[in-house]
Design a protein around this motif. Structure first.
Motif, PDB file in Angstrom:
ATOM      1  N   LEU A 119     -41.667   9.005  33.741  1.00  0.00           N
ATOM      2  CA  LEU A 119     -42.632   9.860  33.113  1.00  0.00           C
ATOM      3  C   LEU A 119     -41.997  11.403  32.804  1.00  0.00           C
ATOM      4  CD1 LEU A 119     -45.592   8.860  35.502  1.00  0.00           C
ATOM      5  CD2 LEU A 119     -44.976   7.893  33.213  1.00  0.00           C
ATOM      6  N   LEU A 120     -42.287  11.620  31.440  1.00  0.00           N
ATOM      7  CA  LEU A 120     -41.743  13.025  31.227  1.00  0.00           C
ATOM      8  C   LEU A 120     -43.102  13.989  30.952  1.00  0.00           C
ATOM      9  CD1 LEU A 120     -39.469  11.929  28.297  1.00  0.00           C
ATOM     10  CD2 LEU A 120     -38.688  12.442  30.635  1.00  0.00           C
ATOM     11  N   ASP A 121     -42.940  15.171  30.942  1.00  0.00           N
ATOM     12  CA  ASP A 121     -43.916  16.272  30.893  1.00  0.00           C
ATOM     13  C   ASP A 121     -43.902  16.578  29.338  1.00  0.00           C
ATOM     14  OD1 ASP A 121     -45.257  18.529  30.554  1.00  0.00           O
ATOM     15  OD2 ASP A 121     -45.388  19.120  32.790  1.00  0.00           O
ATOM     16  N   ALA A 122     -45.071  16.138  28.814  1.00  0.00           N
ATOM     17  CA  ALA A 122     -45.210  16.381  27.317  1.00  0.00           C
ATOM     18  C   ALA A 122     -45.094  17.681  26.870  1.00  0.00           C
ATOM     19  CB  ALA A 122     -46.437  15.588  26.730  1.00  0.00           C
ATOM     20  N   GLU A 123     -46.032  18.665  27.702  1.00  0.00           N
ATOM     21  CA  GLU A 123     -45.879  19.963  27.309  1.00  0.00           C
ATOM     22  C   GLU A 123     -44.747  20.827  27.725  1.00  0.00           C
ATOM     23  OE1 GLU A 123     -49.481  22.179  28.766  1.00  0.00           O
ATOM     24  OE2 GLU A 123     -50.795  20.621  28.298  1.00  0.00           O
ATOM     25  N   ALA A 124     -44.064  20.257  28.767  1.00  0.00           N
ATOM     26  CA  ALA A 124     -42.644  21.041  28.913  1.00  0.00           C
ATOM     27  C   ALA A 124     -41.932  20.603  27.906  1.00  0.00           C
ATOM     28  CB  ALA A 124     -42.296  20.481  30.308  1.00  0.00           C
ATOM     29  N   LEU A 125     -42.025  19.639  26.919  1.00  0.00           N
ATOM     30  CA  LEU A 125     -41.140  19.278  25.933  1.00  0.00           C
ATOM     31  C   LEU A 125     -41.404  19.774  24.714  1.00  0.00           C
ATOM     32  CD1 LEU A 125     -40.210  15.664  27.103  1.00  0.00           C
ATOM     33  CD2 LEU A 125     -38.735  17.501  27.130  1.00  0.00           C
ATOM     34  N   GLY A 126     -42.507  20.537  24.788  1.00  0.00           N
ATOM     35  CA  GLY A 126     -43.233  21.153  23.653  1.00  0.00           C
ATOM     36  C   GLY A 126     -44.239  20.192  22.871  1.00  0.00           C
ATOM     37  N   LEU A 127     -44.573  19.297  23.360  1.00  0.00           N
ATOM     38  CA  LEU A 127     -45.625  18.511  22.710  1.00  0.00           C
ATOM     39  C   LEU A 127     -46.929  18.804  23.160  1.00  0.00           C
ATOM     40  CD1 LEU A 127     -43.641  15.212  22.883  1.00  0.00           C
ATOM     41  CD2 LEU A 127     -44.031  16.303  20.957  1.00  0.00           C
ATOM     42  N   GLU A 128     -47.607  20.011  22.887  1.00  0.00           N
ATOM     43  CA  GLU A 128     -48.506  20.577  23.391  1.00  0.00           C
ATOM     44  C   GLU A 128     -50.080  19.994  23.080  1.00  0.00           C
ATOM     45  OE1 GLU A 128     -48.223  24.829  23.576  1.00  0.00           O
ATOM     46  OE2 GLU A 128     -46.281  24.616  24.604  1.00  0.00           O
ATOM     47  N   ALA A 129     -50.085  19.459  21.909  1.00  0.00           N
ATOM     48  CA  ALA A 129     -51.171  19.017  21.306  1.00  0.00           C
ATOM     49  C   ALA A 129     -51.397  17.568  21.476  1.00  0.00           C
ATOM     50  CB  ALA A 129     -51.388  19.555  19.643  1.00  0.00           C
ATOM     51  N   CYS A 130     -52.675  17.233  21.992  1.00  0.00           N
ATOM     52  CA  CYS A 130     -53.014  15.871  22.138  1.00  0.00           C
ATOM     53  C   CYS A 130     -54.178  15.652  21.411  1.00  0.00           C
ATOM     54  CB  CYS A 130     -53.208  15.463  23.499  1.00  0.00           C
ATOM     55  SG  CYS A 130     -53.505  13.725  23.974  1.00  0.00           S
TER      56      CYS A 130
END
Length: 164
Positions: free
Chosen positions: A57-68
């Motif tokens: 499991l990866l942290d989306a926000e830490a990878l710059g994927l801030e918008a869901c």
């Protein structure tokens, strides 16, 4: 084909859901068994399809994927050819984390992860250029309150209505 699992299987599954990187020794200790039966049960549950692939499991926000975004789609197209094109478009878009066909007024809901609104617009433009869609509503998630991959594995007696 339904596979029967018992209380020990459920404990093993719960331990694996919590942390699949645990060693067999660690899992056996947690579930109160020894290594060989735990390994045998895990192997059987893999073969039966209860346990799928293992991942990280990866942290989306830490990878710059801030918008869901949750994308609600209505279509006037229901032919097999359109559905095949639509499903192909969804499966080839890495931004689409989940896609569900629904009952009711909305035909499909997508969970889309992107860096920002501009990236969502690029996704949207690409999608509507590939398939004809009657109506699209995008909802931006302001805050993720709960997100889990853990399935609610309960005691079999409770599921059958035989709880004490």
């Amino acid at each position: 084909m339904s596979v029967q699992i018992d209380a020990l299987d459920r404990k093993i599954l719960a331990a694996l859901q919590e942390d699949a990187s645990q060693s067999l020794d660690e899992i056996a200790k947690v579930v109160g068994s020894s290594k060989t039966p735990v390994w045998t049960r895990i192997r059987k549950m893999r073969e039966a399809g209860i346990i799928g692939r293992q991942t990280v499991l990866l942290d989306a926000e830490a990878l710059g994927l801030e918008a869901c975004f949750f994308v609600l789609i209505r279509t006037s197209e229901h032919e097999a050819d359109w559905q095949q094109k639509f499903l192909h478009a969804l499966q080839t878009r890495p931004e689409v984390l989940e896609a569900h066909r629904l009952a009711g007024d909305i035909d499909y809901i997508l969970k889309v992860r992107v860096p920002n609104a501009r990236a969502y617009d690029r996704f949207y433009q690409a999608l509507i250029s590939e398939v004809r869609i009657h109506n699209v509503t995008a909802l931006l998630s302001m805050e993720e309150i709960k997100s889990t991959t853990l399935l609610p594995i309960e005691d079999g007696a409770q599921e059958n209505g035989n709880a004490p």
